[in-house]
Design an enzyme around this catalytic site. Sequence first.
Site, short mmCIF file in Angstrom:
data_model
loop_
_atom_site.label_atom_id
_atom_site.label_comp_id
_atom_site.label_asym_id
_atom_site.label_seq_id
_atom_site.Cartn_x
_atom_site.Cartn_y
_atom_site.Cartn_z
N THR A 40 -12.75 12.36 9.19
CA THR A 40 -13.00 11.60 7.81
C THR A 40 -14.08 12.39 7.13
OG1 THR A 40 -12.29 9.49 8.37
CG2 THR A 40 -13.84 9.73 6.56
N ASP A 56 -12.32 11.34 1.47
CA ASP A 56 -11.12 11.94 1.47
C ASP A 56 -9.98 10.80 1.70
OD1 ASP A 56 -11.72 11.73 4.38
OD2 ASP A 56 -10.06 12.63 4.52
N ARG A 58 -7.21 11.15 4.10
CA ARG A 58 -6.40 11.49 5.29
C ARG A 58 -6.73 10.42 6.32
NH1 ARG A 58 -5.81 17.48 7.39
NH2 ARG A 58 -4.31 17.57 5.81
N LYS A 72 -10.36 4.51 1.57
CA LYS A 72 -11.67 4.54 2.50
C LYS A 72 -12.77 3.92 1.97
CE LYS A 72 -9.83 8.49 5.28
NZ LYS A 72 -10.18 9.73 5.70
N GLY A 86 -14.27 6.15 10.78
CA GLY A 86 -14.19 5.89 12.19
C GLY A 86 -12.71 5.23 12.45
N SER A 169 -16.54 13.47 10.19
CA SER A 169 -16.42 14.74 11.04
C SER A 169 -16.42 15.87 10.15
CB SER A 169 -14.95 14.89 11.64
OG SER A 169 -14.01 14.71 10.74
N ASP A 206 -12.53 20.94 7.30
CA ASP A 206 -12.40 20.05 8.65
C ASP A 206 -10.86 19.48 8.66
OD1 ASP A 206 -13.06 18.06 10.84
OD2 ASP A 206 -13.03 16.60 9.05
N SER A 209 -9.95 15.95 7.93
CA SER A 209 -10.16 15.44 6.71
C SER A 209 -8.98 16.03 5.69
CB SER A 209 -11.44 16.00 6.02
OG SER A 209 -12.26 15.06 6.92
#
Length: 273
Positions: A40, A56, A58, A72, A86, A169, A206, A209
């Site tokens: 994330t 994001d 995803r 999120k 998380g 991340s 990343d 994400s």
Amino acid sequence: MQNTYAVVDDERGFSFRNCRRNQNLISSGFKPPNVTKTGTTICGVIYKDGVVLGCDTRTTNGHIVWEKCCEKIYKIQENIHVAGAGTAADMDAMVKLMRANAEFHRLNTNRKIIPVSYLKTITSRMFFRYGGAISCHFIIGGFDHKGPHIFIVHKEGSSMKLPYATMGSGGYIAMSIFESRWKPDLEEHEAKELVADAITAGIVNDLGSGSNVDLCIIKKNSSEKIYAYRKIGVSGIKVLDYNIRRGTTGVDLKAIKKIDVDIIEEKVVKMNI
């Protein structure tokens, strides 16, 4: 005989008594469960008139993209929103607890809006109570009588107040955008573009994400969510017609060219099988 089982006591703070038990289990051949990595990118920034949160969209399960349009950023109160990173189940349960505690506090104190620091405190205490077993992190953004605030709360219970924050991340990648471009007293359009660029950097660099950039703008008397403020990696337009009849193959260009070949040497070799 040395006790190798879990010990439950009433001591305050962290307890490391199970570390010796875990070491004995692993040395005796016990295989610990695998850890599932999630990804994330979330961030937030204080600007001139409020707070901008971004994330994001995803959702991943290991190496599988589970959902491309996941929400999120959660509303706790009208003046407080949180961005989470998380494990989805832990995050959902924590958000419900945060909403309930915030509403109880508002009703008990007869306030129209609650302090953002109160939500930070109760969230930090809940995390600390479970010693890091709740696998999620939060960026808390809000506006109260003291102005705009951004707090980060880690799963171990530690918290911090910052002018801008990133987590997940892709958080370190997003932080590079803030460190190079952040300045005090940002205008709203500057803050929105800064957060969107930070989330975009996390999405591009990343693997956990991806998809879109969602924003939430929190002001003194209002809040607004902007879904798909920026779309990353949009699929291209189909060029050909893929409704191909059975037994045929569609081609974009057909060209036949004659090639003259001279045979220089021909030799037959017998192979033993």
